[in-house]
Design a protein around this motif. Structure first.
Motif, PDB file in Angstrom:
ATOM      1  N   ASN A  47       0.867  -1.185   0.000  1.00 18.13           N
ATOM      2  CA  ASN A  47       0.000   0.000   0.000  1.00 18.13           C
ATOM      3  C   ASN A  47       0.902   1.232   0.000  1.00 18.13           C
ATOM      4  O   ASN A  47       1.531   1.557   1.007  1.00 18.13           O
ATOM      5  CB  ASN A  47      -0.916  -0.007   1.217  1.00 18.13           C
ATOM      6  CG  ASN A  47      -1.931  -1.128   1.160  1.00 18.13           C
ATOM      7  OD1 ASN A  47      -2.346  -1.550   0.087  1.00 18.13           O
ATOM      8  ND2 ASN A  47      -2.339  -1.633   2.318  1.00 18.13           N
ATOM      9  N   ARG A  48       0.936   1.906  -1.115  1.00 21.78           N
ATOM     10  CA  ARG A  48       1.912   2.976  -1.330  1.00 21.78           C
ATOM     11  C   ARG A  48       1.293   4.348  -1.070  1.00 21.78           C
ATOM     12  O   ARG A  48       0.195   4.660  -1.560  1.00 21.78           O
ATOM     13  CB  ARG A  48       2.453   2.916  -2.760  1.00 21.78           C
ATOM     14  CG  ARG A  48       3.624   3.839  -3.044  1.00 21.78           C
ATOM     15  CD  ARG A  48       4.143   3.612  -4.462  1.00 21.78           C
ATOM     16  NE  ARG A  48       3.172   4.068  -5.439  1.00 21.78           N
ATOM     17  CZ  ARG A  48       3.110   5.321  -5.907  1.00 21.78           C
ATOM     18  NH1 ARG A  48       3.958   6.237  -5.479  1.00 21.78           N
ATOM     19  NH2 ARG A  48       2.212   5.651  -6.808  1.00 21.78           N
ATOM     20  N   THR A  50       0.788   8.243  -1.607  1.00 20.67           N
ATOM     21  CA  THR A  50       0.891   9.070  -2.814  1.00 20.67           C
ATOM     22  C   THR A  50       1.033  10.559  -2.529  1.00 20.67           C
ATOM     23  O   THR A  50       1.123  11.355  -3.472  1.00 20.67           O
ATOM     24  CB  THR A  50      -0.342   8.853  -3.707  1.00 20.67           C
ATOM     25  OG1 THR A  50      -1.517   9.266  -3.012  1.00 20.67           O
ATOM     26  CG2 THR A  50      -0.469   7.393  -4.118  1.00 20.67           C
ATOM     27  N   MET A  51       1.060  10.947  -1.261  1.00 23.35           N
ATOM     28  CA  MET A  51       1.236  12.355  -0.896  1.00 23.35           C
ATOM     29  C   MET A  51       2.121  12.462   0.344  1.00 23.35           C
ATOM     30  O   MET A  51       2.047  11.610   1.239  1.00 23.35           O
ATOM     31  CB  MET A  51      -0.118  13.028  -0.595  1.00 23.35           C
ATOM     32  CG  MET A  51      -1.076  13.114  -1.775  1.00 23.35           C
ATOM     33  SD  MET A  51      -0.627  14.407  -2.956  1.00 23.35           S
ATOM     34  CE  MET A  51      -1.176  15.874  -2.059  1.00 23.35           C
ATOM     35  N   THR A  94       5.884  10.490   0.202  1.00 23.69           N
ATOM     36  CA  THR A  94       5.390   9.849  -1.018  1.00 23.69           C
ATOM     37  C   THR A  94       6.261   8.644  -1.376  1.00 23.69           C
ATOM     38  O   THR A  94       7.487   8.715  -1.369  1.00 23.69           O
ATOM     39  CB  THR A  94       5.394  10.850  -2.189  1.00 23.69           C
ATOM     40  OG1 THR A  94       4.545  11.953  -1.866  1.00 23.69           O
ATOM     41  CG2 THR A  94       4.908  10.196  -3.467  1.00 23.69           C
ATOM     42  N   GLY A  95       5.608   7.545  -1.696  1.00 22.98           N
ATOM     43  CA  GLY A  95       6.320   6.326  -2.072  1.00 22.98           C
ATOM     44  C   GLY A  95       6.581   5.379  -0.928  1.00 22.98           C
ATOM     45  O   GLY A  95       7.011   4.229  -1.152  1.00 22.98           O
ATOM     46  N   ASN A 130      -5.420   9.166  -0.670  1.00 23.03           N
ATOM     47  CA  ASN A 130      -3.994   9.335  -0.976  1.00 23.03           C
ATOM     48  C   ASN A 130      -3.192   8.054  -0.815  1.00 23.03           C
ATOM     49  O   ASN A 130      -2.038   8.069  -0.349  1.00 23.03           O
ATOM     50  CB  ASN A 130      -3.395  10.466  -0.136  1.00 23.03           C
ATOM     51  CG  ASN A 130      -4.101  11.783  -0.374  1.00 23.03           C
ATOM     52  OD1 ASN A 130      -4.378  12.147  -1.515  1.00 23.03           O
ATOM     53  ND2 ASN A 130      -4.426  12.487   0.704  1.00 23.03           N
ATOM     54  N   HIS A 132      -2.219   4.274  -2.920  1.00 22.57           N
ATOM     55  CA  HIS A 132      -2.202   3.423  -4.101  1.00 22.57           C
ATOM     56  C   HIS A 132      -2.107   1.995  -3.567  1.00 22.57           C
ATOM     57  O   HIS A 132      -1.040   1.547  -3.146  1.00 22.57           O
ATOM     58  CB  HIS A 132      -0.987   3.776  -4.970  1.00 22.57           C
ATOM     59  CG  HIS A 132      -1.004   3.146  -6.323  1.00 22.57           C
ATOM     60  ND1 HIS A 132       0.052   3.264  -7.205  1.00 22.57           N
ATOM     61  CD2 HIS A 132      -1.933   2.387  -6.965  1.00 22.57           C
ATOM     62  CE1 HIS A 132      -0.211   2.610  -8.318  1.00 22.57           C
ATOM     63  NE2 HIS A 132      -1.409   2.062  -8.188  1.00 22.57           N
TER      64      HIS A 132
END
Length: 400
Positions: A47-48, A50-51, A94-95, A130, A132
């Protein structure tokens, strides 16, 4: 005389599979993919986030909590840090992989941080925002790039992301480009008043390099015995022979006879088109194909794009490219009953139409005119008058 449509069908009917080979993924750009590339793990694999901001448990919002103690800061690549209390959060980038105890990310612009405490200052936080989620793009084992397509930078990226260091691609044909004629001299030679420097063979070689083919070059003088010997050698060492010049009706055009003597059967000779009417196409019993283009530079250039490149794509098992159409910008007249390939400059209008402006040169020998144009517009032989606003297919030879 063979029509353009008939010639196209006859050429494409000779598409040939040259097998496959494995090459490094970073050298595969522009090649034809010959295998499905599959995900070696879920994409994304976790579960990445994104912000940039803070990660919280949404249950805290439901309990009315709006301020959170920052327990730790987690960057992309760090091991996830879980919380124990609902009023805790993780400052996260992020990431980064979302910790299992958290399910929502609030970006910096929606919070205020002071003394290691983050306070929400904007309403409307939604659970799961937020993020991915793991496997949202592809599950492990699913195809991420299908066989039968040209390898693009995006596919190179996909291959790298799934650890595909080597890729199975379609083999390309071994190609030789043959020029002929005593009037041609090398580019570093000062030509006499009746000679010209070689250019067609370099043009063909350069176009083929854009399609990952490293073609050899060979020049044949106007000598029937040498012509036979050289053609025999080409038939033994190459899959495809591209010739430029020596196939018209001239007294010193020895190539058609030599091809016949070497067992190359004529599939067609002469096409109802301008430029390129003398175009010759044939096949040896061994399967070697011969594309013999007229010697005039514009004719060679047009035939290469109109016939050889579509054959190459078909031989690579690539889907035929959809035709491109353009609107004629002005009236044009062409009287001979030949399919005319008009050189045009292209531009997009403000309403999105592709507009083609004719650029008339001085015949098929006017190769300098090609530098000022973008495509050939294919005009049907059934017409003589071509009106402004009519739409016809174009064959692009420049990126546009």
């Amino acid at each position: 005389m063979t029509t353009v449509e008939q010639a196209e069908k006859l050429v494409l009917a000779e598409a040939k599979n040259f097998g496959t080979e494995v090459i490094p993924f970073d050298r595969a750009l522009g090649r034809a993919l010959a295998e499905d590339i599959k995900a070696d793990r879920d994409l994304p694999p976790f579960n990445r986030v994104t912000m940039d901001g803070i990660a919280i448990s949404y249950a805290a919002i439901e309990k009315g909590i709006s301020s959170f103690h920052i327990k730790a800061t987690q960057a992309a690549g760090d091991e996830p840090v879980d919380i124990q209390n609902p009023d805790e959060c993780i400052e996260i980038m992020t990431g980064a992989a979302l910790p299992g105890s958290l399910d929502t990310v609030i970006p910096y612009e929606n919070i205020e941080i002071k003394d290691r405490k983050a306070t929400i200052i904007t309403p409307g936080i939604k659970k799961g925002q937020n993020l991915h989620l793991r496997g949202a793009d592809k599950k492990k084992g699913e195809v991420v790039a299908f066989s039968g397509q040209m390898i693009t930078p995006a596919i190179i990226s996909v291959a790298a992301s799934v650890g595909k260091a080597e890729i199975l691609v379609k083999k390309l044909p071994r190609v030789v480009v043959v020029s002929s004629g005593d009037e041609l001299v090398d580019i570093d030679i000062e030509p006499s008043s009746t000679q010209i420097r070689k250019s067609n063979s370099y043009t063909i070689q350069t176009v083929l390099s854009l399609h990952n083919i490293k073609a050899d070059l060979l020049h044949i003088p106007d000598n029937p015995e040498i012509t036979r010997q050289k053609i025999a050698g080409c038939l033994e060492n190459y899959d495809t022979i591209l010739m430029t010049g020596g196939i018209s009706m001239g007294k010193f055009d020895y190539i058609p006879k030599a091809l016949d003597e070497m067992g190359v059967k004529t599939i067609f000779h002469k096409v109802s088109q301008r430029p390129g009417k003398p175009f010759w196409f044939g096949k040896h019993d061994s399967g070697v194909l011969v594309f013999a283009f007229p010697g005039n530079p514009v004719a060679t250039f047009m035939c290469l794009h109109r016939y050889f490149l579509p054959w190459l794509n078909a031989s690579q098992c690539l889907a035929a490219k959809p035709p491109v159409y353009a609107v004629l910008s002005q009236d044009f007249t062409f009287k001979p009953e030949l399919q005319y390939f008009l050189q045009v400059k292209l531009r997009f209008t403000e309403d999105g139409k592709l507009l083609a402006t004719p650029v008339e040169g001085n015949g098929s020998g006017d190769f300098a005119n090609l530098a000022d144009t973008d495509a050939f517009m294919e005009l049907p032989l059934e017409q003589v008058e071509f009106k402004k606003g009519e739409v016809f297919p174009v064959w692009l030879f420049k990126q546009f």
